[in-house]
Design a protein around this motif. Structure first.
Motif, PDB file in Angstrom:
ATOM      1  N   GLU A 195      35.732  34.412  25.544  1.00 50.96           N
ATOM      2  CA  GLU A 195      35.991  35.106  26.807  1.00 50.96           C
ATOM      3  C   GLU A 195      35.511  36.553  26.722  1.00 50.96           C
ATOM      4  O   GLU A 195      34.868  37.071  27.645  1.00 50.96           O
ATOM      5  N   ALA A 196      35.811  37.200  25.597  1.00 56.20           N
ATOM      6  CA  ALA A 196      35.351  38.580  25.408  1.00 56.20           C
ATOM      7  C   ALA A 196      33.835  38.649  25.333  1.00 56.20           C
ATOM      8  O   ALA A 196      33.217  39.576  25.865  1.00 56.20           O
ATOM      9  N   ARG A 197      33.221  37.652  24.724  1.00 54.34           N
ATOM     10  CA  ARG A 197      31.766  37.621  24.628  1.00 54.34           C
ATOM     11  C   ARG A 197      31.132  37.511  26.010  1.00 54.34           C
ATOM     12  O   ARG A 197      30.149  38.195  26.319  1.00 54.34           O
ATOM     13  N   ARG A 198      31.702  36.668  26.858  1.00 53.44           N
ATOM     14  CA  ARG A 198      31.158  36.503  28.214  1.00 53.44           C
ATOM     15  C   ARG A 198      31.327  37.760  29.058  1.00 53.44           C
ATOM     16  O   ARG A 198      30.438  38.157  29.798  1.00 53.44           O
ATOM     17  N   ASP A 199      32.489  38.407  28.926  1.00 54.80           N
ATOM     18  CA  ASP A 199      32.787  39.578  29.750  1.00 54.80           C
ATOM     19  C   ASP A 199      32.104  40.850  29.249  1.00 54.80           C
ATOM     20  O   ASP A 199      31.931  41.804  30.009  1.00 54.80           O
ATOM     21  N   GLY A 200      31.773  40.867  27.959  1.00 54.20           N
ATOM     22  CA  GLY A 200      31.198  42.072  27.376  1.00 54.20           C
ATOM     23  C   GLY A 200      32.249  42.996  26.786  1.00 54.20           C
ATOM     24  O   GLY A 200      31.922  44.003  26.171  1.00 54.20           O
ATOM     25  N   TYR A 201      33.506  42.647  26.941  1.00 56.14           N
ATOM     26  CA  TYR A 201      34.611  43.413  26.351  1.00 56.14           C
ATOM     27  C   TYR A 201      35.837  42.513  26.295  1.00 56.14           C
ATOM     28  O   TYR A 201      35.941  41.501  27.001  1.00 56.14           O
ATOM     29  N   ALA A 202      36.770  42.882  25.425  1.00 52.97           N
ATOM     30  CA  ALA A 202      38.025  42.140  25.286  1.00 52.97           C
ATOM     31  C   ALA A 202      39.173  43.003  25.780  1.00 52.97           C
ATOM     32  O   ALA A 202      39.113  44.233  25.727  1.00 52.97           O
ATOM     33  N   ARG A 203      40.206  42.372  26.275  1.00 55.45           N
ATOM     34  CA  ARG A 203      41.392  43.110  26.727  1.00 55.45           C
ATOM     35  C   ARG A 203      42.643  42.404  26.229  1.00 55.45           C
ATOM     36  O   ARG A 203      42.686  41.176  26.129  1.00 55.45           O
ATOM     37  N   VAL A 204      43.644  43.178  25.912  1.00 56.76           N
ATOM     38  CA  VAL A 204      44.939  42.634  25.515  1.00 56.76           C
ATOM     39  C   VAL A 204      46.025  43.402  26.250  1.00 56.76           C
ATOM     40  O   VAL A 204      45.866  44.579  26.584  1.00 56.76           O
ATOM     41  N   SER A 205      47.115  42.714  26.488  1.00 56.06           N
ATOM     42  CA  SER A 205      48.249  43.337  27.159  1.00 56.06           C
ATOM     43  C   SER A 205      49.520  42.982  26.397  1.00 56.06           C
ATOM     44  O   SER A 205      49.953  41.829  26.401  1.00 56.06           O
ATOM     45  N   GLU A 206      50.042  43.952  25.674  1.00 62.63           N
ATOM     46  CA  GLU A 206      51.311  43.826  24.950  1.00 62.63           C
ATOM     47  C   GLU A 206      51.300  42.717  23.902  1.00 62.63           C
ATOM     48  O   GLU A 206      52.346  42.213  23.530  1.00 62.63           O
TER      49      GLU A 206
END
Length: 276
Positions: A195-206
């Protein structure tokens, strides 16, 4: 006149063990000098045979020395080419004086993105199963030292997910699942990385810490390999509604550093490896 060499300052003969250790240290330094040479830097690493030629030692001796240095993180072995290069533990020590190339290239870019987002940015690398912070800067033109040199579990963080972009499912399993301490299935970690590869960045929440959110984007070297990540982390009540905006800004910043390291952007196909 003694034929056994000069005495120590106390008048006693020199310690043979200490002399042997000093000789071994000089030989290890010679290996590090070879790995820091223009030849090694241009090639992205050197094999055991070439290193043995450069330092004038037996191949078996060099192989044993490199294995010991790799166990301590002083050097790294490329899993594809089996060649050695200087390791991130060594770079992390150098980074504290802002001497190495990655930090020099990344720091002004990090200052800019931190000022734009008014949040602290971090330069991170992968070390075994952990993400190690090499450099932190705030949005107010000064460095923040609280995270520098600290390691956190890679699977918990957005930085860990982008740093693992090049990993195959088998590599993820060997790195994390063999020890039995991965809190999420390998399949789930693989899905989040893709998912991070497709978006170009990764995100996390808590996921790493209650009330904390973050985004990260990969920095690539001239070969296109992910070598580091830029991370933005902040309290959820301050950054939570801006994660996508922060993610795009972080991806743009990471791309600038990648370009400075010699990477030319091109379309990279998603890996075809499948989990079994």
């Amino acid at each position: 006149m003694s034929l056994s060499g000069p005495a120590s300052p106390s008048g006693s003969p020199p310690d043979p063990a200490a002399r042997h250790q000093g000789h071994g240290l000089r030989r290890d330094i010679a290996l590090l000098e070879a790995l820091a040479s223009p030849e090694a830097q241009n090639a992205g690493g050197l094999g055991v045979v070439r290193l043995a030629q450069l330092v004038g030692r037996e191949k078996s001796q060099v192989s044993r020395a490199l294995k010991a240095l790799a166990e301590e993180g002083i050097v790294e072995r490329d899993p594809d080419t089996l060649e050695y290069r200087l390791g991130w533990r060594l770079f992390s020590l150098v980074a504290r004086t802002s001497e190495n190339r990655l930090v020099r290239m990344a720091e002004p870019v990090m200052h800019a993105v931190s000022a734009d987002l008014e949040e602290t940015s971090h330069l991170c690398v992968l070390r075994d199963r952990e993400v190690l912070t090499l450099l932190s800067v705030s949005g107010h033109s000064f460095r923040v030292h609280g995270w520098e040199g600290r390691g956190v579990p890679a699977w918990h963080t957005s930085a860990g997910r982008v740093l693992l972009t090049d990993a195959t499912p088998d590599e993820l399993y060997v790195r994390f699942a063999v020890g039995g301490d991965l809190p999420v299935p390998v399949q789930e970690l693989w899905a989040r990385i893709q998912e991070a590869r497709r978006d170009g960045y990764a995100r996390v929440s808590e996921e790493f810490e209650a009330g904390l959110v973050g985004v990260s984007a990969p920095i690539r070297d001239f070969r296109g390999r992910v070598v580091a990540a830029i991370n933005i982390s902040a309290p959820k009540n301050r950054l939570g509604d801006r994660l996508d905006t922060a993610g795009r800004a972080t991806a743009a910043a990471a791309a600038k550093v990648s370009a400075l390291l010699g990477w030319e952007p091109r379309r990279t196909p998603l890996p075809t490896a499948r989990l079994t």
